[in-house]
Design an enzyme around this catalytic site. Sequence first.
Site, PDB file in Angstrom:
ATOM      1  N   ALA A  80       0.849  -1.287  -0.150  1.00 11.96           N
ATOM      2  CA  ALA A  80       0.073   0.040  -0.032  1.00 11.96           C
ATOM      3  C   ALA A  80       0.973   1.082   0.049  1.00 11.96           C
ATOM      4  CB  ALA A  80      -1.081  -0.116   1.362  1.00 11.96           C
ATOM      5  N   GLY A 125       0.614  -5.780   0.532  1.00 14.41           N
ATOM      6  CA  GLY A 125      -0.299  -5.915  -0.681  1.00 14.41           C
ATOM      7  C   GLY A 125       0.322  -6.351  -1.709  1.00 14.41           C
ATOM      8  N   GLU A 128       0.102 -10.083  -1.705  1.00  9.88           N
ATOM      9  CA  GLU A 128      -1.191 -10.065  -1.742  1.00  9.88           C
ATOM     10  C   GLU A 128      -1.846 -10.389  -3.197  1.00  9.88           C
ATOM     11  OE1 GLU A 128      -3.148  -9.132   2.503  1.00  9.88           O
ATOM     12  OE2 GLU A 128      -2.483  -7.433   1.604  1.00  9.88           O
TER      13      GLU A 128
END
Length: 278
Positions: A80, A125, A128
Amino acid sequence: AAGRSYGSQAKEEEELRVRYLDDEHKGIVVLGLNRSHAKNALSKNLVKMMSKAVDALKSDKKVRTVIFRSEVPGIFCAGADLKERAKMHSSEVSSFVSRARATINELANLPVPTIAAIDGTALGGGLELALACDIRVAASSAKMGLVETKLAIIPGAGGTQRLPRTIGVSLAKELIFSARVVDGEEAKSIGLISHVVEQNEAGDAAYKRALALAKEFLPQGPVAMRVAKLAINQGMEVDLVTGLAIEEACYAQTIPTKDRIEGLLAFKEKRPPRYKGE
């Protein structure tokens, strides 16, 4: 290859590059992260562009495989955008994480095979995002980890669920609890990625391996590929008896298709099939 871009960013830099490949690679679409100034960190705008791109791909019958890569050397995605997040109100943070989670879920639910080409660092992220792809390929020099606990938070875009489903519960807990970062070789040894390759001078060895893998998928029946992915994904979430019932229902969807008739005819005539995705 034809190029398309989404979003409202200035033309100086397309933060997400969408390329529809041609010729021998026709049917392969490449999504390229391109926020070099922010190490491809996931901003509100980039997540919005990713969502629009994935939404367009899921209904495009000409798409056979999607490759997610970075256009920035040495980085896949740093997670992020924490600089942007620091300026957000707490309610905005929650909304952004929900949007990012939903977008990554949309990627995971694309009906065609997806491959993450990790040629650089994939943290938080970023990992992910890669975990939401069906297959992951990485350079041996790449670095990967869910490092959120260092910031006193947890993975919020699927990491706590997809990592244990990929490498096992105990090892996933260890990596998340320690915020450990692993390289491509270790990632391969624990089953986090499917293929590891030595990095080349151009810095795109994982992408080239992903492209070769995607090319292996192209000759197969399009409907069968979509249904096979559906059967596997749904079957993994249930017991074996229910999973076998899901397989039976999915198999039935391939029986009446023109693709199946063409496949049998091509086998009989000893020639490559000419599938139309029907």
